[in-house]
Design a protein around this motif. Structure first.
Motif, PDB file in Angstrom:
ATOM      1  N   VAL A 167       0.862  -1.184   0.000  1.00 17.57           N
ATOM      2  CA  VAL A 167       0.000   0.000   0.000  1.00 17.57           C
ATOM      3  C   VAL A 167       0.897   1.232   0.000  1.00 17.57           C
ATOM      4  CG1 VAL A 167      -1.747   1.322   1.247  1.00 17.57           C
ATOM      5  CG2 VAL A 167      -1.886  -1.173   1.178  1.00 17.57           C
ATOM      6  N   ILE A 168       0.819   2.004  -1.075  1.00 15.10           N
ATOM      7  CA  ILE A 168       1.564   3.268  -1.162  1.00 15.10           C
ATOM      8  C   ILE A 168       0.585   4.339  -1.630  1.00 15.10           C
ATOM      9  CG2 ILE A 168       3.527   4.492  -2.155  1.00 15.10           C
ATOM     10  CD1 ILE A 168       4.834   1.834  -2.749  1.00 15.10           C
ATOM     11  N   TYR A 169       0.377   5.339  -0.795  1.00 16.57           N
ATOM     12  CA  TYR A 169      -0.528   6.426  -1.177  1.00 16.57           C
ATOM     13  C   TYR A 169       0.076   7.241  -2.324  1.00 16.57           C
ATOM     14  CZ  TYR A 169      -2.914   5.396   3.237  1.00 16.57           C
ATOM     15  OH  TYR A 169      -3.584   4.774   4.260  1.00 16.57           O
ATOM     16  N   ASN A 170      -0.787   7.887  -3.086  1.00 18.94           N
ATOM     17  CA  ASN A 170      -0.319   8.664  -4.229  1.00 18.94           C
ATOM     18  C   ASN A 170       0.580   9.818  -3.794  1.00 18.94           C
ATOM     19  OD1 ASN A 170      -1.680   7.106  -6.068  1.00 18.94           O
ATOM     20  ND2 ASN A 170      -3.456   8.464  -6.227  1.00 18.94           N
ATOM     21  N   PRO A 171       1.678  10.031  -4.520  1.00 16.86           N
ATOM     22  CA  PRO A 171       2.588  11.138  -4.186  1.00 16.86           C
ATOM     23  C   PRO A 171       2.096  12.467  -4.761  1.00 16.86           C
ATOM     24  CG  PRO A 171       3.463   9.897  -6.030  1.00 16.86           C
ATOM     25  CD  PRO A 171       2.188   9.208  -5.628  1.00 16.86           C
ATOM     26  N   HIS A 172       2.358  13.541  -4.027  1.00 20.43           N
ATOM     27  CA  HIS A 172       1.929  14.877  -4.446  1.00 20.43           C
ATOM     28  C   HIS A 172       3.067  15.881  -4.297  1.00 20.43           C
ATOM     29  CE1 HIS A 172      -1.842  12.805  -3.627  1.00 20.43           C
ATOM     30  NE2 HIS A 172      -2.430  13.681  -4.391  1.00 20.43           N
ATOM     31  N   LYS A 173       3.168  16.797  -5.238  1.00 19.73           N
ATOM     32  CA  LYS A 173       4.149  17.881  -5.148  1.00 19.73           C
ATOM     33  C   LYS A 173       3.507  19.021  -4.357  1.00 19.73           C
ATOM     34  CE  LYS A 173       6.266  16.741  -9.601  1.00 19.73           C
ATOM     35  NZ  LYS A 173       6.533  17.225 -10.983  1.00 19.73           N
ATOM     36  N   VAL A 174       3.562  18.891  -3.044  1.00 16.44           N
ATOM     37  CA  VAL A 174       2.798  19.794  -2.182  1.00 16.44           C
ATOM     38  C   VAL A 174       3.262  21.244  -2.336  1.00 16.44           C
ATOM     39  CG1 VAL A 174       2.174  20.340   0.197  1.00 16.44           C
ATOM     40  CG2 VAL A 174       2.260  17.949  -0.551  1.00 16.44           C
ATOM     41  N   ASN A 175       4.556  21.483  -2.340  1.00 19.39           N
ATOM     42  CA  ASN A 175       5.045  22.868  -2.469  1.00 19.39           C
ATOM     43  C   ASN A 175       4.631  23.490  -3.795  1.00 19.39           C
ATOM     44  OD1 ASN A 175       6.369  23.303   0.050  1.00 19.39           O
ATOM     45  ND2 ASN A 175       8.060  22.014  -0.631  1.00 19.39           N
ATOM     46  N   GLU A 176       4.607  22.668  -4.836  1.00 22.90           N
ATOM     47  CA  GLU A 176       4.186  23.158  -6.150  1.00 22.90           C
ATOM     48  C   GLU A 176       2.699  23.500  -6.144  1.00 22.90           C
ATOM     49  OE1 GLU A 176       4.007  20.955 -10.348  1.00 22.90           O
ATOM     50  OE2 GLU A 176       6.069  21.221  -9.634  1.00 22.90           O
ATOM     51  N   ILE A 177       1.889  22.675  -5.482  1.00 21.23           N
ATOM     52  CA  ILE A 177       0.455  22.964  -5.357  1.00 21.23           C
ATOM     53  C   ILE A 177       0.243  24.286  -4.629  1.00 21.23           C
ATOM     54  CG2 ILE A 177      -1.710  22.206  -4.271  1.00 21.23           C
ATOM     55  CD1 ILE A 177      -0.675  19.300  -4.680  1.00 21.23           C
ATOM     56  N   ILE A 178       0.984  24.476  -3.531  1.00 19.72           N
ATOM     57  CA  ILE A 178       0.866  25.719  -2.750  1.00 19.72           C
ATOM     58  C   ILE A 178       1.230  26.928  -3.617  1.00 19.72           C
ATOM     59  CG2 ILE A 178       1.818  27.009  -0.793  1.00 19.72           C
ATOM     60  CD1 ILE A 178       2.201  24.245   0.586  1.00 19.72           C
ATOM     61  N   GLU A 179       2.314  26.791  -4.374  1.00 24.70           N
ATOM     62  CA  GLU A 179       2.754  27.897  -5.241  1.00 24.70           C
ATOM     63  C   GLU A 179       1.680  28.246  -6.262  1.00 24.70           C
ATOM     64  OE1 GLU A 179       6.285  28.815  -8.531  1.00 24.70           O
ATOM     65  OE2 GLU A 179       6.454  27.089  -7.183  1.00 24.70           O
ATOM     66  N   HIS A 180       1.112  27.232  -6.922  1.00 24.18           N
ATOM     67  CA  HIS A 180       0.067  27.490  -7.927  1.00 24.18           C
ATOM     68  C   HIS A 180      -1.204  28.057  -7.288  1.00 24.18           C
ATOM     69  CE1 HIS A 180       2.301  25.977 -11.249  1.00 24.18           C
ATOM     70  NE2 HIS A 180       2.329  24.717 -10.835  1.00 24.18           N
ATOM     71  N   SER A 181      -1.475  27.642  -6.052  1.00 25.75           N
ATOM     72  CA  SER A 181      -2.698  28.130  -5.386  1.00 25.75           C
ATOM     73  C   SER A 181      -2.630  29.623  -5.099  1.00 25.75           C
ATOM     74  CB  SER A 181      -2.939  27.356  -4.089  1.00 25.75           C
ATOM     75  OG  SER A 181      -2.038  27.764  -3.070  1.00 25.75           O
ATOM     76  N   ASN A 182      -1.420  30.151  -5.043  1.00 25.76           N
ATOM     77  CA  ASN A 182      -1.239  31.582  -4.758  1.00 25.76           C
ATOM     78  C   ASN A 182      -1.254  32.451  -6.012  1.00 25.76           C
ATOM     79  OD1 ASN A 182      -1.006  31.278  -1.933  1.00 25.76           O
ATOM     80  ND2 ASN A 182       1.142  30.682  -2.120  1.00 25.76           N
ATOM     81  N   GLU A 183      -1.473  31.829  -7.157  1.00 28.13           N
ATOM     82  CA  GLU A 183      -1.552  32.598  -8.408  1.00 28.13           C
ATOM     83  C   GLU A 183      -2.735  33.566  -8.337  1.00 28.13           C
ATOM     84  OE1 GLU A 183      -2.980  31.518 -12.847  1.00 28.13           O
ATOM     85  OE2 GLU A 183      -1.258  30.349 -12.146  1.00 28.13           O
ATOM     86  N   LEU A 184      -2.517  34.768  -8.826  1.00 27.86           N
ATOM     87  CA  LEU A 184      -3.561  35.790  -8.764  1.00 27.86           C
ATOM     88  C   LEU A 184      -4.726  35.440  -9.690  1.00 27.86           C
ATOM     89  CD1 LEU A 184      -1.413  39.072  -8.781  1.00 27.86           C
ATOM     90  CD2 LEU A 184      -2.514  37.961  -6.818  1.00 27.86           C
ATOM     91  N   LEU A 185      -5.924  35.756  -9.228  1.00 28.01           N
ATOM     92  CA  LEU A 185      -7.115  35.559 -10.057  1.00 28.01           C
ATOM     93  C   LEU A 185      -7.244  36.694 -11.060  1.00 28.01           C
ATOM     94  CD1 LEU A 185      -9.751  34.662  -7.301  1.00 28.01           C
ATOM     95  CD2 LEU A 185      -8.471  33.058  -8.712  1.00 28.01           C
ATOM     96  N   THR A 186      -7.862  36.414 -12.189  1.00 22.96           N
ATOM     97  CA  THR A 186      -8.205  37.481 -13.124  1.00 22.96           C
ATOM     98  C   THR A 186      -9.345  38.300 -12.516  1.00 22.96           C
ATOM     99  OG1 THR A 186      -9.892  36.186 -14.275  1.00 22.96           O
ATOM    100  CG2 THR A 186      -7.602  35.969 -15.051  1.00 22.96           C
ATOM    101  N   ASN A 187      -9.612  39.461 -13.082  1.00 19.89           N
ATOM    102  CA  ASN A 187     -10.714  40.295 -12.580  1.00 19.89           C
ATOM    103  C   ASN A 187     -12.042  39.557 -12.662  1.00 19.89           C
ATOM    104  OD1 ASN A 187      -8.985  42.431 -12.056  1.00 19.89           O
ATOM    105  ND2 ASN A 187      -9.299  43.397 -14.061  1.00 19.89           N
ATOM    106  N   GLU A 188     -12.228  38.822 -13.747  1.00 20.68           N
ATOM    107  CA  GLU A 188     -13.471  38.063 -13.926  1.00 20.68           C
ATOM    108  C   GLU A 188     -13.592  36.961 -12.871  1.00 20.68           C
ATOM    109  OE1 GLU A 188     -15.782  35.498 -17.443  1.00 20.68           O
ATOM    110  OE2 GLU A 188     -13.769  36.316 -17.779  1.00 20.68           O
ATOM    111  N   GLU A 189     -12.467  36.300 -12.558  1.00 15.46           N
ATOM    112  CA  GLU A 189     -12.477  35.246 -11.539  1.00 15.46           C
ATOM    113  C   GLU A 189     -12.708  35.819 -10.149  1.00 15.46           C
ATOM    114  OE1 GLU A 189      -9.413  32.295 -13.996  1.00 15.46           O
ATOM    115  OE2 GLU A 189      -8.676  33.606 -12.400  1.00 15.46           O
TER     116      GLU A 189
END
Length: 395
Positions: A167-189
């Motif tokens: 049993v091996i849980y799926n690996p995730h690039k957590v720091n990369e996810i955090i970095e992308h989550s901080n991307e600015l939204l467009t005005n419409e978003e």
């Protein structure tokens, strides 16, 4: 240097290519990597650092698919002899069977990403064929990797699999996810989130994801939280039915179908709650991604994965009839699988989903407590931790 080949149906959108991509990028420099794609014409969308070895296009009719399947076994066997791989790791039942049957001198690693006794029932004729082949072949690879403990039990109890099941849980690039989550939204978003309480769901619009339950619960929630809305990120064959359901329930202005998004994380981070309404899963990567984005989770207690992520005790045999609060989110009773695309009264389990959302939205102390636990939990599944377990098997 060891030669390692990753064998997949394709490298397009989906959980398996993402997992393979994360493993490939996390491996140490001792490996020369190859990517064998059964569908030789499919688009490559995920990052990799390997030589691509295409096999052949997929068939359309049942007869064509069977012929193509046999042809793929022959071609993969030729590739194994030509390149003399040390390890071939495959993803999903089709690739696994090809990997096992084409075995040469390679160490054969098969990984499964869903509870087969459930998923195969949705595949008709080929699901029945796969059931037989799993029973015959899945004890033969050097290692069989399940991505949850529930999945491992399923192999043992329903398929009588003997041998090495890791049993091996799926690996995730957590720091990369955090970095992308901080991307600015467009005005419409940004405008989309303004003065709204936002639920978000990311997943293909298919039967397995049970989106109609979430839409029906949302329609009832609006009676008590008028400014609540739902964002659905993904594409799939049920989109037309789901859009019509929002119109019939008169919530088409509160349910936004945003399609495939190259960066879903910025939407998850800006949302108040991630809600997963799935009927079944393998290991829901998106829950780990939500934890990394510090967005509290509400998920059905479906097989498999959500309880192993949210419940600290990982009590996989527990069954619930009411929603259950944990340190990392809330579990709600699983749905029965009946598709309900109308405005009938909520089922008992849909009511539990609604009540769980209400509690999390109305209890700030509970919300803040769960939110504060999210990110540290996500790092348990970081690629560096999980890939070490894969390297141990590869070696």
């Amino acid at each position: 240097m060891k030669k390692i080949a990753f064998l997949l149906p394709d490298f397009q959108e989906g959980g398996m290519p993402k997992v393979a991509s994360n493993i490939m990028s996390g491996l140490n420099s001792d490996y020369i990597q190859y990517l064998i794609l059964l569908d030789g014409e499919s688009e490559v969308r995920y990052v990799h650092n390997s030589e691509i070895l295409p096999v052949c296009p997929k068939g359309q009719s049942k007869l064509q698919k069977i012929k193509v399947f046999l042809k793929r076994i022959k071609i993969v066997k030729q590739l194994k002899k030509k390149h003399n791989f040390d390890v071939v790791v495959s993803f999903g039942v089709a690739a696994n069977i090809v990997n096992i049957v084409s075995k040469c001198n390679d160490s054969t690693i098969c990984t499964e990403h869903n509870v087969k006794s459930i998923e195969n029932k949705t595949w008709g004729f080929f699901g029945k064929v796969y059931d037989v082949l799993i029973k015959l072949l899945y004890s033969k690879p050097n290692h069989l990797v399940a991505i949850s403990n529930v999945m491992k039990e399923d192999f043992i109890q329903n398929y009588n699999i003997k041998g090495n099941i890791d049993v091996i849980y799926n690996p995730h690039k957590v720091n990369e996810i955090i970095e992308h989550s901080n991307e600015l939204l467009t005005n419409e978003e940004e405008e989309l989130f303004r003065n709204k309480i936002t639920l978000v769901n990311v997943g293909r619009l298919t039967y397995a994801k049970g989106h109609w339950h979430l839409i029906r619960a949302l329609a009832d929630l609006k009676k008590e939280i008028p400014n609540i809305q739902l964002l659905i990120l993904g594409q799939g064959e049920m989109e037309g039915d789901l859009r019509k359901l929002t119109e019939d329930l008169k919530v088409q202005d509160s349910v936004h179908f945003l399609g495939f998004q190259s960066n879903p994380y910025k939407f998850i981070k800006q949302s108040d709650v991630f809600v997963m309404s799935s009927l079944y899963e393998g290991f829901p990567n998106v829950l780990i991604e939500s934890l990394a984005c510090e967005t509290p989770i509400i998920s059905t207690d479906c097989k498999s994965g959500p309880r192993e992520i949210i419940d600290k005790e990982k009590n996989i045999h527990k069954k619930i009839s009411e929603y259950e609060i944990h340190d990392y989110g809330i579990l709600t009773p699983k749905f029965d699988g009946k598709v309900t695309l109308n405005n009938s009264d909520l089922t008992e389990n849909e009511k539990q989903l609604k009540l769980a959302i209400l509690e999390l939205m109305q209890d700030k102390e509970l919300y803040d407590k769960i939110k504060s636990n999210c990110r540290s939990k996500s790092f348990e599944y970081d690629v560096q931790n999980m890939v070490k377990k894969y390297e141990k098997i590869f070696d």
